[in-house]
Motif scaffolding. Sequence first.
Motif, short mmCIF file in Angstrom:
data_model
loop_
_atom_site.label_atom_id
_atom_site.label_comp_id
_atom_site.label_asym_id
_atom_site.label_seq_id
_atom_site.Cartn_x
_atom_site.Cartn_y
_atom_site.Cartn_z
N GLY A 325 -58.37 -16.25 -75.78
CA GLY A 325 -59.53 -16.13 -76.67
C GLY A 325 -60.28 -14.82 -76.52
N TRP A 326 -59.78 -13.90 -75.67
CA TRP A 326 -60.54 -12.67 -75.41
C TRP A 326 -60.77 -11.85 -76.68
CZ3 TRP A 326 -59.10 -7.69 -76.53
CH2 TRP A 326 -57.75 -7.47 -76.82
N ALA A 327 -59.74 -11.77 -77.53
CA ALA A 327 -59.85 -10.88 -78.69
C ALA A 327 -60.86 -11.43 -79.69
CB ALA A 327 -58.49 -10.69 -79.35
N ARG A 328 -60.77 -12.73 -79.91
CA ARG A 328 -61.71 -13.37 -80.84
C ARG A 328 -63.16 -13.22 -80.33
NH1 ARG A 328 -60.14 -17.02 -84.86
NH2 ARG A 328 -58.05 -16.71 -84.09
N ALA A 329 -63.33 -13.44 -79.02
CA ALA A 329 -64.67 -13.34 -78.43
C ALA A 329 -65.19 -11.90 -78.56
CB ALA A 329 -64.64 -13.76 -76.97
N ARG A 330 -64.29 -10.94 -78.35
CA ARG A 330 -64.71 -9.54 -78.42
C ARG A 330 -65.11 -9.17 -79.84
NH1 ARG A 330 -63.57 -5.08 -74.57
NH2 ARG A 330 -64.01 -3.17 -75.70
N ARG A 331 -64.30 -9.62 -80.81
CA ARG A 331 -64.63 -9.35 -82.22
C ARG A 331 -65.98 -9.97 -82.56
NH1 ARG A 331 -60.91 -7.93 -86.16
NH2 ARG A 331 -61.55 -9.37 -87.78
N ALA A 332 -66.22 -11.17 -82.05
CA ALA A 332 -67.48 -11.85 -82.36
C ALA A 332 -68.65 -11.08 -81.75
CB ALA A 332 -67.46 -13.28 -81.83
N ARG A 333 -68.47 -10.59 -80.51
CA ARG A 333 -69.55 -9.82 -79.89
C ARG A 333 -69.77 -8.53 -80.66
NH1 ARG A 333 -66.76 -10.26 -74.96
NH2 ARG A 333 -67.05 -12.39 -74.30
N PHE A 334 -68.67 -7.92 -81.07
CA PHE A 334 -68.79 -6.66 -81.82
C PHE A 334 -69.62 -6.88 -83.08
CE2 PHE A 334 -67.85 -3.28 -84.65
CZ PHE A 334 -67.57 -2.18 -83.84
N SER A 335 -69.38 -8.01 -83.75
CA SER A 335 -70.06 -8.23 -85.03
C SER A 335 -71.56 -8.44 -84.84
CB SER A 335 -69.44 -9.40 -85.78
OG SER A 335 -69.77 -10.58 -85.13
N LYS A 336 -71.97 -8.73 -83.59
CA LYS A 336 -73.41 -8.94 -83.34
C LYS A 336 -74.15 -7.63 -83.15
CE LYS A 336 -73.49 -13.57 -81.53
NZ LYS A 336 -72.71 -14.05 -80.40
N ILE A 337 -73.42 -6.56 -82.87
CA ILE A 337 -74.11 -5.28 -82.65
C ILE A 337 -74.50 -4.76 -84.02
CG2 ILE A 337 -73.97 -3.02 -81.59
CD1 ILE A 337 -71.52 -3.90 -80.13
#
Length: 623
Positions: A325-337
């Motif tokens: 799930g690392w990639a999905r989590a990273r994309r989700a964090r990215f979208s919050k910036i």
Amino acid sequence: MNAAVRIDPETGLKVFNTRAAKASEKIRGKGYSVLADQKLKELPETPAGAIFNAEEQAKYRAFKEARRGAADYMGMEGEFKRYLDDVYSEPPIPREALTDECEILVVGAGFGGLLLWHRLSEAGFVDVRFCEKGGDVGGTWYWNRYPGIACDVESYSYLPLLEEMGYVPSMKFASGFEILEYCQNMAQRFGFYDHCLFHTTVKGTTWDEASGRWIVETDRGDKMRARFVILANGILTTPKLARINGMEKFQGESFHTSRWNYNIDLRGKTVGIIGTGATAVQAVPELAKIVGQLYVFQRTPSSIDVRDQRATTDEERATWAREPGWARARRARFSKISAGRTAIQANDDYLAGKIQEIKKPKIHERELSPEELTQKQLDSNFRIMEQIRARVDAIVKDPKTAAALKPYYPYGCKRPTFHDEYLPAFNLPHVHLVDTAPRGVGEINERGVVHEGVEYPLDVLIYATGFQWMGTSTFNMVTGRGGRTLKEKWETEGTKTFLGLHSHGFPNLFIVTGPQGGGGSFNFTDAIDAHSDYVVWMLQTMRKRGARIVDVRKEPEDAYAEHCRDVDLATAPLRDCISYYNGEGNASPGSLAYYGGGKWHKHRVHAQSTLEPYVFEERDPTV
Ligand SMILES: Cc1cc2nc3c(=O)[nH]c(=O)nc-3n(C[C@H](O)[C@H](O)[C@H](O)COP(=O)(O)OP(=O)(O)OC[C@H]3O[C@@H](n4cnc5c(N)ncnc54)[C@H](O)[C@@H]3O)c2cc1C
């Protein structure tokens, strides 16, 4: 060899074999250098006393007003049509014209097409057909292969489905060539090629009320019928040229950056490049490494931020291998910036989940009014731009060149760019900046470019003049209810959509990442993701209800268009310059990109939970 069109005996569906990409070692390269010199990878401190005061504001205004009306672009017509040739492909694979029917027809085989296919097929929608102008998948990354091309968003967040693909990008900012290969691997892995008609340009899409189908006509003589049409034809698909007196006279070689002609050997040549936007910023450092003389014709400088390119580390690979799930989590964090500079620069510790916040949110003593908040944003934006300008002075040795390379507009107003070799390139003896501010290059003759009476003879002239943003002209091919085209509707009523995805009077049509289409971040594949999920949700909803046709009602569409206008106007001071984002200063507020951030999701969730905006028709007209 397999036939271009055959029938799959199991499904009865047509299977295609039309991929025509050219295998050529010339059409490859890297989009980066990794630099050791730390000084080239840092922004200087904000100069002391940097305040966006009346004097600085006046400077920004003058910079903008001097350029008003200078942008004069044209499509590639007449003799310039050759600039659109598909230079990356073998000739089209011959095939019969198709006159049959499919359930879903998608225009475009970029990340939009690929992600739609992944989601649709997962949800059991397999009677899907794609039409793509080019000879292979990739879209943006198929057409743009200029030397130096690389992703500007960190690739661990930009490339979708990394875990499903079992892939980790080689660099933080992958080269365009790596991204193209990734798209091709996605297409192989998910069986996309069987569904795609390459070298097939959709020319007309007409709603037939009697049958409740779209009639889709192409340049290959096809006249197909589809229950649903999805436009995934991109936001920066149509290249444009600056209209310059005498450009047809030039006798040397010339091309546009989106069709890089690798058959022209640039080594040792005198080369001119017109335009200093995001493409030129990536291409100039690479050109400087091989050409004899390089003339860079600039009207408006870009903001050149830090790139800090690096290879993916062994530690990252090992950590991610242990973290489902690392990639999905990273994309989700990215979208919050949300702040432009931070977003594209992307803090690794935050994105890896090691820290929870990039920086502590500022607590103000009292609640600020929207105007005060905007002023605060403008102030911090100004400080970033001061650093960007200080960087130019710190790197570029010739003071006149440095002065010309400094941008005076809010950060993010024009497309921000990132590079650590662009500014140093202007210290090289064979690289010349020709400052054509504020009106741009005025004349081209048989030998080269002429500016202010000086002739610059060139062997090769490269147009880095960009693309039409949000490609509204492509919408004149869509004719909806009552014989009205989408373009006509928007020209008379202003751009009107619901969520950017539907437009009233155009049933069973979805527009992916078009005007007013929010749901994403600075990472465009994020918006594509959100839109693909929405399309699948709608198709599933219709399936459950037994609905055959969906349209949106006029009132919610009007309200949504009004909302797009409001959020655009509210944030407009942050984008006060002349840029393709605002149609060179001519676009009506709310008519192009969506500026409401997370509010799009609120509108979407409300619509999905109430179904109020939609009109479903349950009867199939042909039944
Ligand atoms: C040089 C460049 C660099 C970029 N870098 C970034 C980045 O770093 N980060 C980021 O988030 N975004 C970036 N973008 C934006 C990029 O376009 C999107 O990220 C994303 O690739 C868009 O995918 P798409 O499938 O929606 O559109 P596209 O990739 O544009 O694909 C659309 C496809 O539709 C086809 N098509 C169009 N009209 C027709 C027709 N009538 N008939 C048949 N086919 C048609 C086109 O040939 C094209 O292949 C960049 C864009 C450019 C041009």
